[in-house]
Design a protein around this motif. Sequence first.
Motif, PDB file in Angstrom:
ATOM      1  N   SER A   1       0.817  -1.210   0.000  1.00 15.86           N
ATOM      2  CA  SER A   1       0.000   0.000   0.000  1.00 15.86           C
ATOM      3  C   SER A   1       0.854   1.265   0.000  1.00 15.86           C
ATOM      4  CB  SER A   1      -0.942  -0.011   1.203  1.00 15.86           C
ATOM      5  OG  SER A   1      -0.208  -0.075   2.413  1.00 15.86           O
TER       6      SER A   1
ATOM      7  N   GLU B   1       0.320   4.229  -2.670  1.00 19.61           N
ATOM      8  CA  GLU B   1      -0.042   5.574  -2.226  1.00 19.61           C
ATOM      9  C   GLU B   1       0.933   6.615  -2.775  1.00 19.61           C
ATOM     10  OE1 GLU B   1      -0.418   5.626   1.988  1.00 19.61           O
ATOM     11  OE2 GLU B   1      -2.239   4.408   2.005  1.00 19.61           O
TER      12      GLU B   1
ATOM     13  N   LEU C   1      -6.510   1.496  -3.205  1.00 24.68           N
ATOM     14  CA  LEU C   1      -6.311   2.442  -2.106  1.00 24.68           C
ATOM     15  C   LEU C   1      -7.641   2.836  -1.460  1.00 24.68           C
ATOM     16  CD1 LEU C   1      -3.558   4.695  -3.710  1.00 24.68           C
ATOM     17  CD2 LEU C   1      -3.268   3.077  -1.831  1.00 24.68           C
ATOM     18  N   GLU C   2      -8.690   2.985  -2.290  1.00 24.00           N
ATOM     19  CA  GLU C   2     -10.012   3.304  -1.744  1.00 24.00           C
ATOM     20  C   GLU C   2     -10.535   2.161  -0.877  1.00 24.00           C
ATOM     21  OE1 GLU C   2     -12.384   4.158  -5.133  1.00 24.00           O
ATOM     22  OE2 GLU C   2     -11.439   6.106  -5.531  1.00 24.00           O
TER      23      GLU C   2
ATOM     24  N   GLU D   1      -8.678   2.229   2.436  1.00 22.22           N
ATOM     25  CA  GLU D   1      -9.154   3.308   3.289  1.00 22.22           C
ATOM     26  C   GLU D   1     -10.504   2.965   3.899  1.00 22.22           C
ATOM     27  OE1 GLU D   1      -9.269   6.853   5.366  1.00 22.22           O
ATOM     28  OE2 GLU D   1      -7.629   5.740   4.423  1.00 22.22           O
ATOM     29  N   GLN D   2     -11.378   2.343   3.099  1.00 18.21           N
ATOM     30  CA  GLN D   2     -12.670   1.939   3.632  1.00 18.21           C
ATOM     31  C   GLN D   2     -12.499   0.901   4.736  1.00 18.21           C
ATOM     32  OE1 GLN D   2     -15.716   3.286   2.873  1.00 18.21           O
ATOM     33  NE2 GLN D   2     -16.313   2.089   4.665  1.00 18.21           N
TER      34      GLN D   2
ATOM     35  N   ARG E   1      -9.897   0.659   6.722  1.00 18.29           N
ATOM     36  CA  ARG E   1      -9.406   1.382   7.890  1.00 18.29           C
ATOM     37  C   ARG E   1     -10.548   2.093   8.623  1.00 18.29           C
ATOM     38  NH1 ARG E   1      -5.376   3.529   4.169  1.00 18.29           N
ATOM     39  NH2 ARG E   1      -3.466   2.285   4.271  1.00 18.29           N
TER      40      ARG E   1
END
Length: 313
Positions: free
Chosen positions: A3, A7, A72-73, A76-77, A79
Amino acid sequence: MNSDDLELFAKVAHHRSIVRVALELGMDQSTITRHIARLEQQSGLRLFYRNGRGVVLTDAGKAFLQPARKVLESLEQARLTAHALSHAGPPRLSIAAPPTIAGVLFGRIANAVAHAFPATVLHFAESLVSNILNMLAEGEVDIGVVYAPVPASLTYDSLMLKESIYLVGPITAAPLGAEVQSTRIGEFPLLLPATPYGSRMMAETLARNLGLRLNIRLECNTGSATMKHLVEEGIGYSLMPYAIIAREISHGRLQAARLVDPPVTRDIVVVTARNRDPAPELWNTLQIVRNEIKHLVQAGRWAGVALSEDEVH
């Protein structure tokens, strides 16, 4: 691919400059360059080419950017979901303990859970250990703080406590002193439950192991408040943990001596049912219960109770 690489790739693609990304993140340009180079090596793609004003995505880089952003989305979701689960707490939490434990713990646990999870509706149950074990097995209770041993259908938390048992007598009787040898237990007229649990089981086990005969004056299947009142009235003596008689001792209404040679103790454990879903919110509340217990013992606010050696070290 990891990741961090993705990023940094997405940020460099957005800013079209390694220098600007380095300034934004407080990183060395060389570190960012190594991440991009590793991603290119692992993907087998040339992602950027340099021009006079920075870097520009190659055609392969443009095609790679879209799935990279989706990854990445998703991360993030994940997290955000983990954070929400760990901070929301369960909608309802049920904790059970026998009266000798509930009187010490429930107030502290109520405050701690309310502070950590204001939306959680807390339910306390005070009952005999046998009833609590059944409620755990049936899913009526989430967490139990009980006396060991417990059935294999329940899961122990690693926290374990040792609770000393005291001989409790009326203040008008001859002074007991700080300690009484367990071998003398047969000398005292005892008030004990008729049913074979709790203090009755402890007394009978102790007498059997020491080859003694108990002098049972009164069988009394009542709560601890009634038992303490009977002792205070001079009817006889009883066996109790110090925590539930601390107030009466401080007010000069009862006296108590710790049983020694051999010491009489029992283990206190925190348990949950094995057949319950190990949801994150339950795990979090279990840690609150565990920490409150440790703080109480370490601060000397649970008299007569000590942490197990594993917890101390």
